[in-house]
Scaffold this motif. Structure first.
Motif, PDB file in Angstrom:
ATOM      1  N   GLY A 181       0.796  -1.245   0.071  1.00  0.00           N
ATOM      2  CA  GLY A 181      -0.101  -0.042  -0.119  1.00  0.00           C
ATOM      3  C   GLY A 181       0.946   1.239   0.162  1.00  0.00           C
ATOM      4  O   GLY A 181       1.724   1.170   0.528  1.00  0.00           O
ATOM      5  N   LEU A 182       0.226   2.306  -0.455  1.00  0.00           N
ATOM      6  CA  LEU A 182       0.832   3.733  -0.401  1.00  0.00           C
ATOM      7  C   LEU A 182       0.375   4.446   0.694  1.00  0.00           C
ATOM      8  O   LEU A 182      -0.634   4.338   1.095  1.00  0.00           O
ATOM      9  CB  LEU A 182       0.704   4.191  -1.936  1.00  0.00           C
ATOM     10  CG  LEU A 182       1.022   3.773  -3.074  1.00  0.00           C
ATOM     11  CD1 LEU A 182       0.681   4.474  -4.215  1.00  0.00           C
ATOM     12  CD2 LEU A 182       2.629   3.477  -2.917  1.00  0.00           C
ATOM     13  N   VAL A 183       1.314   5.332   1.216  1.00  0.00           N
ATOM     14  CA  VAL A 183       0.870   6.198   2.559  1.00  0.00           C
ATOM     15  C   VAL A 183       1.472   7.456   1.999  1.00  0.00           C
ATOM     16  O   VAL A 183       2.290   7.793   1.231  1.00  0.00           O
ATOM     17  CB  VAL A 183       1.556   5.732   3.694  1.00  0.00           C
ATOM     18  CG1 VAL A 183       1.055   4.380   4.263  1.00  0.00           C
ATOM     19  CG2 VAL A 183       3.210   5.646   3.580  1.00  0.00           C
ATOM     20  N   GLU A 184       0.593   8.447   2.799  1.00  0.00           N
ATOM     21  CA  GLU A 184       0.933  10.046   2.489  1.00  0.00           C
ATOM     22  C   GLU A 184       1.510  10.483   4.072  1.00  0.00           C
ATOM     23  O   GLU A 184       1.408   9.731   4.929  1.00  0.00           O
ATOM     24  CB  GLU A 184      -0.163  10.861   2.147  1.00  0.00           C
ATOM     25  CG  GLU A 184      -0.852  10.408   0.814  1.00  0.00           C
ATOM     26  CD  GLU A 184      -0.116  10.821  -0.415  1.00  0.00           C
ATOM     27  OE1 GLU A 184       0.583  11.885  -0.279  1.00  0.00           O
ATOM     28  OE2 GLU A 184       0.176  10.065  -1.156  1.00  0.00           O
ATOM     29  N   THR A 185       2.245  11.729   3.770  1.00  0.00           N
ATOM     30  CA  THR A 185       2.725  12.136   5.027  1.00  0.00           C
ATOM     31  C   THR A 185       1.813  12.312   6.165  1.00  0.00           C
ATOM     32  O   THR A 185       0.573  12.562   5.529  1.00  0.00           O
ATOM     33  CB  THR A 185       3.349  13.568   4.613  1.00  0.00           C
ATOM     34  OG1 THR A 185       4.387  13.634   3.879  1.00  0.00           O
ATOM     35  CG2 THR A 185       3.838  14.157   6.029  1.00  0.00           C
ATOM     36  N   GLY A 186       1.760  11.863   7.171  1.00  0.00           N
ATOM     37  CA  GLY A 186       0.907  11.931   8.234  1.00  0.00           C
ATOM     38  C   GLY A 186      -0.141  10.802   8.532  1.00  0.00           C
ATOM     39  O   GLY A 186      -0.919  10.563   9.320  1.00  0.00           O
ATOM     40  N   SER A 187       0.132   9.715   7.451  1.00  0.00           N
ATOM     41  CA  SER A 187      -0.893   8.777   7.531  1.00  0.00           C
ATOM     42  C   SER A 187      -0.372   7.779   8.748  1.00  0.00           C
ATOM     43  O   SER A 187       0.670   7.417   9.200  1.00  0.00           O
ATOM     44  CB  SER A 187      -0.532   7.723   6.196  1.00  0.00           C
ATOM     45  OG  SER A 187      -1.083   8.459   5.092  1.00  0.00           O
ATOM     46  N   LEU A 188      -1.533   7.357   9.359  1.00  0.00           N
ATOM     47  CA  LEU A 188      -1.415   6.388  10.528  1.00  0.00           C
ATOM     48  C   LEU A 188      -1.060   5.044  10.096  1.00  0.00           C
ATOM     49  O   LEU A 188      -1.586   4.490   9.245  1.00  0.00           O
ATOM     50  CB  LEU A 188      -2.786   6.348  11.155  1.00  0.00           C
ATOM     51  CG  LEU A 188      -2.606   5.523  12.596  1.00  0.00           C
ATOM     52  CD1 LEU A 188      -1.607   6.039  13.743  1.00  0.00           C
ATOM     53  CD2 LEU A 188      -3.979   5.382  13.295  1.00  0.00           C
TER      54      LEU A 188
END
Length: 174
Positions: free
Chosen positions: A156-163
């Motif tokens: 999966g991909l995450v963004e800045t701040g993703s839990l």
């Protein structure tokens, strides 16, 4: 920029301020800053002028990120971690208490999840590996505790701040 520099078993807090051109102020463990003039003379060779003494040496970065530094006939092995990377890796447990929500410090791809919900973990134990900026970064637990939540999946991909995950110390009711 602040760095944590490890040489053998010793750990130093180093602050480097760029004051323009090739001039820097460097302090170690909150000491009085020393002004130095440093510039690169070749691909891995540097010249550093500290007060009236000049040093020349080379710096080679190994695949594991450690630095092999040679100054004259002396050789040193350093691990250097800047503040940003330290935070990304989970930082220090100093003054960390209570339930910990670990969030992505930059966008990236989840390469591996190293723990399961309900698993007991120790401070510094890896939880998740994220690939960001072409580097794999292991996100570590800042406290001993139980993994209460994992909000990502491998690939999966995450963004800045993703839990990413939540770790709850044993005596925390929250």
């Amino acid at each position: 920029m602040k760095y944590e520099v490890t040489h053998g078993k010793e750990v130093f807090k180093v602050e480097v301020k760029d004051i323009g051109g090739s001039l820097f102020e460097v302090s170690v463990d909150d000491s009085e800053p020393v002004r130095l003039d440093a510039y690169k003379t070749a691909n891995t060779t540097y010249s550093v002028l500290v007060e009236d003494r000049q040093y020349e040496g080379s710096v080679h970065e190994r695949e594991d990120g450690s630095l092999d530094v040679h100054v004259g006939t002396s050789a040193f092995d350093f691990q250097v971690v800047d503040e940003r990377r330290k935070m990304l890796l989970g930082g220090s447990a100093a003054n960390v208490t209570g339930k910990q929500e670990l969030r992505a410090q930059m966008p990236g791809k989840i390469i591996k999840i190293l723990v399961e919900v309900g698993q007991q973990v120790e401070e510094g134990q890896g939880l998740v590996v994220i690939e960001a900026m072409k580097m794999e970064n292991e996100i570590k637990s800042p406290v001993d505790g139980e993994v209460k939540q994992i909000d990502v999946e491998e690939g999966g991909l995450v963004e800045t701040g993703s839990l990413l995950a939540v770790v709850d110390p044993p005596d925390d009711e929250g």
